[in-house]
Design a protein around this motif. Structure first.
Motif, PDB file in Angstrom:
ATOM      1  N   SER A 179      54.268  11.922  40.040  1.00 48.11           N
ATOM      2  CA  SER A 179      54.582  11.362  41.143  1.00 48.11           C
ATOM      3  C   SER A 179      55.584  11.882  42.441  1.00 48.11           C
ATOM      4  CB  SER A 179      54.856   9.637  40.931  1.00 48.11           C
ATOM      5  OG  SER A 179      56.179   9.704  40.291  1.00 48.11           O
ATOM      6  N   LEU A 180      56.485  12.635  41.561  1.00 50.57           N
ATOM      7  CA  LEU A 180      57.234  13.380  42.332  1.00 50.57           C
ATOM      8  C   LEU A 180      56.727  14.127  43.264  1.00 50.57           C
ATOM      9  CD1 LEU A 180      60.375  13.848  42.881  1.00 50.57           C
ATOM     10  CD2 LEU A 180      60.409  15.640  41.179  1.00 50.57           C
ATOM     11  N   VAL A 181      55.560  15.017  42.697  1.00 51.57           N
ATOM     12  CA  VAL A 181      54.761  15.952  43.482  1.00 51.57           C
ATOM     13  C   VAL A 181      54.212  15.194  44.794  1.00 51.57           C
ATOM     14  CG1 VAL A 181      53.203  17.709  43.332  1.00 51.57           C
ATOM     15  CG2 VAL A 181      54.799  17.631  41.639  1.00 51.57           C
ATOM     16  N   THR A 182      53.439  13.993  44.269  1.00 56.08           N
ATOM     17  CA  THR A 182      52.661  13.238  45.265  1.00 56.08           C
ATOM     18  C   THR A 182      53.656  13.004  46.557  1.00 56.08           C
ATOM     19  OG1 THR A 182      51.499  12.486  43.429  1.00 56.08           O
ATOM     20  CG2 THR A 182      51.372  11.216  45.637  1.00 56.08           C
ATOM     21  N   MET A 183      54.935  12.435  46.116  1.00 56.87           N
ATOM     22  CA  MET A 183      55.873  12.053  47.128  1.00 56.87           C
ATOM     23  C   MET A 183      56.018  13.122  48.018  1.00 56.87           C
ATOM     24  SD  MET A 183      58.618   9.471  44.794  1.00 56.87           S
ATOM     25  CE  MET A 183      59.674   9.779  46.077  1.00 56.87           C
ATOM     26  N   VAL A 184      56.241  14.350  47.400  1.00 57.35           N
ATOM     27  CA  VAL A 184      56.434  15.629  48.364  1.00 57.35           C
ATOM     28  C   VAL A 184      55.181  15.522  49.263  1.00 57.35           C
ATOM     29  CG1 VAL A 184      56.774  17.955  48.241  1.00 57.35           C
ATOM     30  CG2 VAL A 184      57.972  16.824  46.674  1.00 57.35           C
ATOM     31  N   MET A 185      53.976  15.678  48.797  1.00 58.32           N
ATOM     32  CA  MET A 185      52.685  15.747  49.794  1.00 58.32           C
ATOM     33  C   MET A 185      52.825  14.600  50.736  1.00 58.32           C
ATOM     34  SD  MET A 185      51.263  18.311  48.451  1.00 58.32           S
ATOM     35  CE  MET A 185      49.365  18.350  48.774  1.00 58.32           C
ATOM     36  N   VAL A 186      53.030  13.329  50.298  1.00 60.08           N
ATOM     37  CA  VAL A 186      52.915  12.448  51.185  1.00 60.08           C
ATOM     38  C   VAL A 186      54.198  12.469  52.394  1.00 60.08           C
ATOM     39  CG1 VAL A 186      53.385   9.789  51.516  1.00 60.08           C
ATOM     40  CG2 VAL A 186      52.077  10.679  49.697  1.00 60.08           C
ATOM     41  N   GLY A 187      55.415  13.095  52.060  1.00 56.88           N
ATOM     42  CA  GLY A 187      56.436  13.298  52.754  1.00 56.88           C
ATOM     43  C   GLY A 187      56.194  14.115  54.121  1.00 56.88           C
ATOM     44  N   PHE A 188      55.239  15.098  53.652  1.00 56.91           N
ATOM     45  CA  PHE A 188      54.896  16.077  54.781  1.00 56.91           C
ATOM     46  C   PHE A 188      53.270  15.829  55.114  1.00 56.91           C
ATOM     47  CE2 PHE A 188      58.321  17.750  52.478  1.00 56.91           C
ATOM     48  CZ  PHE A 188      59.184  18.307  53.197  1.00 56.91           C
ATOM     49  N   GLU A 189      52.867  14.813  55.360  1.00 55.36           N
ATOM     50  CA  GLU A 189      51.478  14.345  55.776  1.00 55.36           C
ATOM     51  C   GLU A 189      51.347  15.029  57.060  1.00 55.36           C
ATOM     52  OE1 GLU A 189      48.530  10.357  55.836  1.00 55.36           O
ATOM     53  OE2 GLU A 189      50.627  10.256  55.227  1.00 55.36           O
ATOM     54  N   GLU A 190      52.275  14.809  57.807  1.00 57.68           N
ATOM     55  CA  GLU A 190      52.006  15.349  59.343  1.00 57.68           C
ATOM     56  C   GLU A 190      51.860  16.425  59.524  1.00 57.68           C
ATOM     57  OE1 GLU A 190      55.235  13.899  61.811  1.00 57.68           O
ATOM     58  OE2 GLU A 190      54.963  11.925  61.402  1.00 57.68           O
ATOM     59  N   ALA A 191      52.615  17.231  58.639  1.00 59.83           N
ATOM     60  CA  ALA A 191      52.217  18.801  58.597  1.00 59.83           C
ATOM     61  C   ALA A 191      50.774  19.300  58.058  1.00 59.83           C
ATOM     62  CB  ALA A 191      53.355  19.516  57.765  1.00 59.83           C
ATOM     63  N   LEU A 192      50.389  18.528  57.146  1.00 66.32           N
ATOM     64  CA  LEU A 192      48.882  18.351  56.630  1.00 66.32           C
ATOM     65  C   LEU A 192      47.914  18.320  57.790  1.00 66.32           C
ATOM     66  CD1 LEU A 192      49.349  17.298  53.011  1.00 66.32           C
ATOM     67  CD2 LEU A 192      48.998  19.655  53.714  1.00 66.32           C
ATOM     68  N   ALA A 193      48.226  17.312  58.418  1.00 61.78           N
ATOM     69  CA  ALA A 193      47.434  16.778  59.540  1.00 61.78           C
ATOM     70  C   ALA A 193      47.466  17.641  60.669  1.00 61.78           C
ATOM     71  CB  ALA A 193      47.608  15.365  59.912  1.00 61.78           C
ATOM     72  N   ALA A 194      48.368  18.374  61.113  1.00 55.51           N
ATOM     73  CA  ALA A 194      48.647  19.187  62.164  1.00 55.51           C
ATOM     74  C   ALA A 194      47.899  20.276  61.963  1.00 55.51           C
ATOM     75  CB  ALA A 194      49.941  19.254  62.466  1.00 55.51           C
ATOM     76  N   ASN A 195      47.804  20.816  60.833  1.00 57.26           N
ATOM     77  CA  ASN A 195      47.342  22.104  60.574  1.00 57.26           C
ATOM     78  C   ASN A 195      46.676  22.365  59.391  1.00 57.26           C
ATOM     79  OD1 ASN A 195      46.390  24.805  60.374  1.00 57.26           O
ATOM     80  ND2 ASN A 195      48.307  25.644  61.084  1.00 57.26           N
ATOM     81  N   VAL A 196      45.084  22.144  59.231  1.00 62.28           N
ATOM     82  CA  VAL A 196      44.719  21.904  57.653  1.00 62.28           C
ATOM     83  C   VAL A 196      44.796  23.219  57.006  1.00 62.28           C
ATOM     84  CG1 VAL A 196      42.442  22.884  58.786  1.00 62.28           C
ATOM     85  CG2 VAL A 196      42.484  21.408  56.896  1.00 62.28           C
ATOM     86  N   ALA A 197      45.020  24.333  57.685  1.00 69.07           N
ATOM     87  CA  ALA A 197      45.060  25.746  56.852  1.00 69.07           C
ATOM     88  C   ALA A 197      46.427  25.600  55.874  1.00 69.07           C
ATOM     89  CB  ALA A 197      45.307  26.808  57.813  1.00 69.07           C
TER      90      ALA A 197
END
Length: 328
Positions: A179-197
């Motif tokens: 869940s720690l890794v999941t929290m890291v991914m969720v915390g940077f959701e905007e970065a993933l949405a802004a650039n799919v690469a």
């Protein structure tokens, strides 16, 4: 030249007494080599790879390998014997036997009692079995599988529920800790949405961190098995190696990203993530078994699963922070 008495108390599975043979050739230091060769003719021993030289009180003085006796010599055993090597007691753990055999290049490990009297030897065949069993045990520990009281080989034939019980605990921990890794991914959701690469490189970063960490765990566990190894020096070396690996792989990865995507800032973020993740993975992978050992726990058991969670979270956090600074 005699069969030595068997030990009174039945030895445990992982003790030297369970692996040693008492029917081994022995002789005094003044025995002529030519005479010993004749005395060996027609006799059958459980282990005859080495002739152990003892005094009148059965205390170990040295040893002579059988090929040196066959080669022929005009003198006595005292002239050709190697000095008495380190020996183990019947209660010694089989891991100590394997370490001693490898360190001193021994084909048979002598066993002595508390008074230093020679009582038998662990022969070559048993040494191979011990080395194989210890290797199997290390593999199980690295995977977070609890050891079986009758040895690692017994776990292959244990009841299904028993095998499940030995493998499940650290994996449950890994599932919860992920869940720690999941929290890291969720915390940077905007970065993933802004650039799919940005998401394309997550699997590679996780793999690289895991591979570097696994190597460091293996080095650390082996270092802890060697009493004379300076852990502090090795930790420093692992930090340098981790940085070296991170720099090398970071430059290669950044060059590949730039070549394919033509995005210099994304290339920089990937390169920095591999550099930072590699350094963290090397340090954590090496320090974790050492910490377990200092706390009185098995340094190998669970190090792999715990290290995986820490290094994955750290490498992804470094990656997304770099992306947030340079790409967004």
């Amino acid at each position: 030249m005699r069969d030595l008495p068997e030990t009174i108390d039945p030895p445990e599975h992982d003790e030297a007494g369970a692996h040693m043979e008492t029917s081994v050739p022995t002789a005094g230091p003044d025995t002529p080599v030519s005479e010993l060769f004749e005395r060996l003719r027609g006799q059958r021993f459980k282990s005859a790879a080495t002739v152990f030289v003892t005094d009148t009180d059965d205390r170990l003085l040295g040893y002579v390998r059988i090929n040196d006796i066959i080669a022929g010599h005009d003198g006595t055993l005292a002239d050709i014997m190697a000095p008495a090597p380190e020996a183990v007691t019947p209660e010694a753990d089989q891991e100590d036997i394997a370490a001693l055999a490898m360190r001193l290049d021994m084909i048979s490990v002598p066993v002595v009692d508390d008074a230093g009297r020679f009582v038998g030897a662990v022969p070559p065949g048993e040494l191979f079995r011990i080395l194989r069993e210890e290797h199997f045990e290390d593999l199980q520990h690295g995977a977070g599988i609890s050891p079986h009281e009758d040895g690692p080989a017994a776990s292959l034939h244990a009841p299904l529920l028993d095998r499940l019980r030995r493998r499940l605990p650290w994996l449950v921990f890994g599932l919860l800790a992920s869940s720690l890794v999941t929290m890291v991914m969720v915390g940077f959701e905007e970065a993933l949405a802004a650039n799919v690469a940005v998401a394309f490189f997550v699997p590679a970063l996780v793999y690289i961190a895991g591979a570097i960490g696994s190597q460091a765990v293996s080095v650390s566990v082996r270092a802890l098995a060697e009493e004379k190894i300076a852990i502090g020096k090795l930790l420093r070396d692992e930090m340098i190696i981790g940085l070296g690996i991170g720099v090398s792989l970071g430059v290669l990865a950044a060059g590949g990203v730039q070549l394919v995507f033509g995005d210099a800032l994304l290339s920089l973020a990937v390169g920095l993530a591999i550099l930072g993740g590699g350094a963290v993975s090397a340090v954590v992978g090496f320090a974790l078994p050492w910490t377990f050992d200092r706390l009185g726990a098995d340094p190998a058991l669970g190090s792999g699963p715990v290290c995986t969670i820490i290094q994955d979270a750290a490498s992804l956090a470094i990656y997304f922070l770099s992306v947030s600074v340079f790409v967004m």
